[in-house]
Design an enzyme around this catalytic site. Structure first.
Site, short mmCIF file in Angstrom:
data_model
loop_
_atom_site.label_atom_id
_atom_site.label_comp_id
_atom_site.label_asym_id
_atom_site.label_seq_id
_atom_site.Cartn_x
_atom_site.Cartn_y
_atom_site.Cartn_z
N CYS A 1 -4.93 13.05 11.91
CA CYS A 1 -6.26 11.86 11.84
C CYS A 1 -5.83 11.15 12.95
O CYS A 1 -4.97 11.88 13.97
CB CYS A 1 -6.02 11.21 10.50
N ARG B 1 0.19 14.13 12.54
CA ARG B 1 1.30 14.10 11.40
C ARG B 1 1.14 15.37 10.72
O ARG B 1 0.38 15.34 9.44
CB ARG B 1 -0.14 13.44 10.34
N LYS C 1 0.66 -0.85 -0.18
CA LYS C 1 -0.22 0.29 0.43
C LYS C 1 0.69 1.49 0.20
O LYS C 1 0.41 1.66 -0.67
CB LYS C 1 -0.63 -0.26 1.21
N ASN C 2 2.14 0.98 0.76
CA ASN C 2 2.88 2.57 1.34
C ASN C 2 3.73 3.17 0.29
O ASN C 2 3.62 3.82 -0.63
CB ASN C 2 3.57 2.34 2.39
N ASP D 1 3.45 0.62 12.05
CA ASP D 1 2.29 0.36 11.54
C ASP D 1 2.09 -1.42 12.11
O ASP D 1 1.22 -2.20 11.47
CB ASP D 1 2.23 0.04 9.91
N ARG E 1 -8.62 -0.29 3.44
CA ARG E 1 -7.81 1.25 2.45
C ARG E 1 -6.27 0.64 2.59
O ARG E 1 -5.93 0.58 1.42
CB ARG E 1 -7.62 1.86 3.85
N1 EPU Z 1 7.02 14.21 11.22
C1 EPU Z 1 7.03 15.58 10.73
N2 EPU Z 1 7.28 16.68 9.55
C2 EPU Z 1 6.63 16.18 8.55
C3 EPU Z 1 6.73 14.69 8.71
C4 EPU Z 1 6.37 14.18 9.72
O1 EPU Z 1 6.68 16.10 12.35
O2 EPU Z 1 6.98 16.93 8.06
C5 EPU Z 1 6.98 13.40 11.83
C6 EPU Z 1 5.47 12.64 12.16
O3 EPU Z 1 4.32 13.25 12.90
C7 EPU Z 1 5.58 11.26 13.12
C8 EPU Z 1 7.29 11.12 12.19
O4 EPU Z 1 7.77 12.04 11.39
O5 EPU Z 1 5.88 11.27 14.08
C9 EPU Z 1 7.44 9.94 10.68
O6 EPU Z 1 6.30 10.15 10.31
P1 EPU Z 1 6.30 9.89 8.64
O7 EPU Z 1 6.91 11.31 7.61
O8 EPU Z 1 6.89 8.56 8.32
O9 EPU Z 1 5.32 9.19 7.88
P2 EPU Z 1 4.01 9.59 7.14
O10 EPU Z 1 5.01 9.61 6.05
O11 EPU Z 1 3.58 10.06 6.80
C10 EPU Z 1 4.35 7.02 6.39
C11 EPU Z 1 3.26 5.66 6.11
C12 EPU Z 1 2.62 5.91 7.46
C13 EPU Z 1 3.62 4.55 8.17
C14 EPU Z 1 4.45 6.19 9.01
C15 EPU Z 1 5.47 5.64 9.61
C16 EPU Z 1 2.19 6.45 4.22
C17 EPU Z 1 1.26 6.89 2.79
N3 EPU Z 1 2.05 6.33 5.81
O12 EPU Z 1 3.64 8.76 6.81
O13 EPU Z 1 1.78 4.53 7.41
O14 EPU Z 1 2.85 4.39 9.53
O15 EPU Z 1 5.19 6.30 7.60
O16 EPU Z 1 6.20 4.37 9.07
O17 EPU Z 1 3.19 5.73 3.48
C18 EPU Z 1 -0.21 2.78 8.02
O18 EPU Z 1 0.42 2.36 6.21
O19 EPU Z 1 -1.20 2.42 7.98
C19 EPU Z 1 0.17 4.60 8.06
C20 EPU Z 1 0.10 4.81 9.31
#
Ligand code: EPU
Length: 419
Positions: free
Chosen positions: A116, A121, A22-23, A304, A396
């Protein structure tokens, strides 16, 4: 709404096949916008997050053909118009349209929702990275205009190894002038899969999978064939399920190396795992030992999988401690499993789980995708009938989960409820 109805305590055995990640796919679809020709992506999972992305792609003018797991995307007639709230807010990964459209058209205008249910996020790292490449960002009430006369390669050091920021900046830098270096980049398997896709189209990206990624900008990307990497979170979910109630469950189409942190924890708990080249065979041991775990960026234990894993810990004999290191609000499923008889206590980002408890079926609510997957495992372990509300969350990210689990012998039904 979908309700998931499960009659628990069935012996589960047989073979289960893991789908495409998915990701990864949620980044590959927007990434296809960088190409002016048709691209073909294989091993695409049929999940509702993909449907939500397709909707945005159609809205922008893309042509998409699908047959089984093959998706052909033609973006030669795209109109770079504002992406409205209704479509952008359906999934988190719509943020990848920022990097992709900025890279190709030097401008993107879209709505993007805030937090969310698993935490705040923020996307500040994505935006700071775009600015470092020369873009200006205008943000008002979740509406973003990001534009640049020209994007220029830069050195970007991420404060946190964010998955989304790493991919978004790879997308933006692919067509920037000169060289971009992303330091403290995320290393998840989907980062490598997206970089490979971009390289298959002619991008020049090296270092994906390490903490330093180098991108030399190119002008043109061409058509390609690409395969979505197997979903390591789905793999892990099935490994946890099998360790709880499985008898010789064979999990196929996997890359065992991607779930090493989980293999290690399950082994410490007394798990029975046989590892093959692209499969595993797992049975539930008679007794499970408690364990402590902290979620971290890859290759650490994935956040996850934290939610499904905590369900397994309710079946271990003794006290386990889970420390959630990524999202500040990812224990809501524990309040639901408590209603089934689990002995849990939550203190901030730590959860204490004391087992072994006999879970009993009741009516519970899924609050997000992985919470839903966790509660399915709880329902399969529990005595009696479990009803999980908001089952659509699970759709999803888990392809055909009802059929896959039925094939193992589970008594599980997704029932559509008119509201
Ligand atoms: N963060 C910041 N600022 C940013 C971006 C992230 O502070 O600009 C922080 C977040 O608050 C969090 C950490 O950095 O504490 C990691 O966030 P990351 O950006 O890695 O997460 P994401 O890209 O929003 C993806 C996956 C999530 C998964 C996380 C961590 C997708 C679409 N989503 O989210 O997947 O938990 O990486 O591995 O790729 C799921 O599949 O259920 C899911 C939530």
């Amino acid at each position: 709404m979908y309700q998931i109805k499960i009659k628990g305590q069935k012996k589960l055995t047989g073979t289960i096949k893991v789908s495409g990640s998915k990701n990864s796919v949620v980044a590959l679809i927007p990434a296809s916008l960088l190409c002016d020709e048709e691209v073909t992506i294989a091993n695409v999972p049929q999940i509702s997050d993909v449907d939500a992305l397709d909707e945005i792609m159609f809205y922008l003018g893309a042509k998409i053909e699908k047959k089984d797991d093959i998706m052909k995307i033609n973006t030669s007639n795209i109109i770079n118009k504002e992406i409205p709230k209704e479509v952008a807010s359906k999934l988190r990964a719509s943020y990848y349209f920022m990097g992709a459209l900025l890279s190709k058209y030097k401008k993107v205008e879209m709505f993007f929702p805030g937090g969310c249910s698993i935490g705040a996020r923020p996307i500040n790292l994505h935006l700071e990275g775009f600015k470092a490449l020369g873009a200006t960002v205008i943000e008002k009430d979740n509406h973003f205009i990001i534009k640049a006369k020209e994007l220029k390669g830069a050195k970007i050091n991420l404060d946190i190894a964010s998955v989304g920021a790493t991919i978004n900046l790879m997308l933006a830098a692919t067509k920037a002038k000169g060289t971009t270096v992303i330091e403290n980049a995320a290393k998840e398997p989907h980062i490598v899969n997206v970089a490979t896709f971009l390289n298959n189209m002619g991008a020049k990206i090296s270092g994906a999978g390490t903490s330093v990624i180098k991108i030399i900008g190119v002008d043109h990307l061409h058509s390609c064939f690409h395969e979505v990497v197997p979903d390591y979170i789905e793999t892990g979910t099935f490994m946890i399920l099998a360790s709880a109630i499985g008898k010789s469950i064979r999990i196929e189409n996997i890359i065992p190396e991607h779930v090493e942190s989980l293999i290690s924890k399950l082994s410490d708990m007394g798990g029975k795992i046989k590892i093959g080249v692209d499969y595993m065979i797992i049975s539930a041991p008679k007794k499970l030992k408690p364990i402590n775990v902290k979620t971290q960026v890859y290759p650490g234990f994935p956040t996850d999988l934290q939610q499904p894993f905590t369900i397994l810990l309710t079946q271990a004999n003794g006290k386990s401690i889970v420390n959630e290191g990524i999202w500040e609000n990812r224990f809501q499923h524990l309040l639901e499993v408590e209603k089934m008889g689990a002995n849990v206590a939550i203190e901030g980002t730590k959860a204490y789980i004391i087992g072994k408890t006999d879970l009993k079926g009741t009516i519970i609510n899924a609050t997000d995708l992985r919470a839903g997957a966790a509660l399915i495992i709880a329902g399969l372990i529990a005595k009696g009938t479990t009803i999980i509300n908001n089952g659509e969350y699970v759709m999803r990210g888990y392809e055909n989960i009802e059929e896959k689990l039925k094939n193992l012998g589970a008594d599980i039904h997704f029932i559509k409820i008119e509201e």
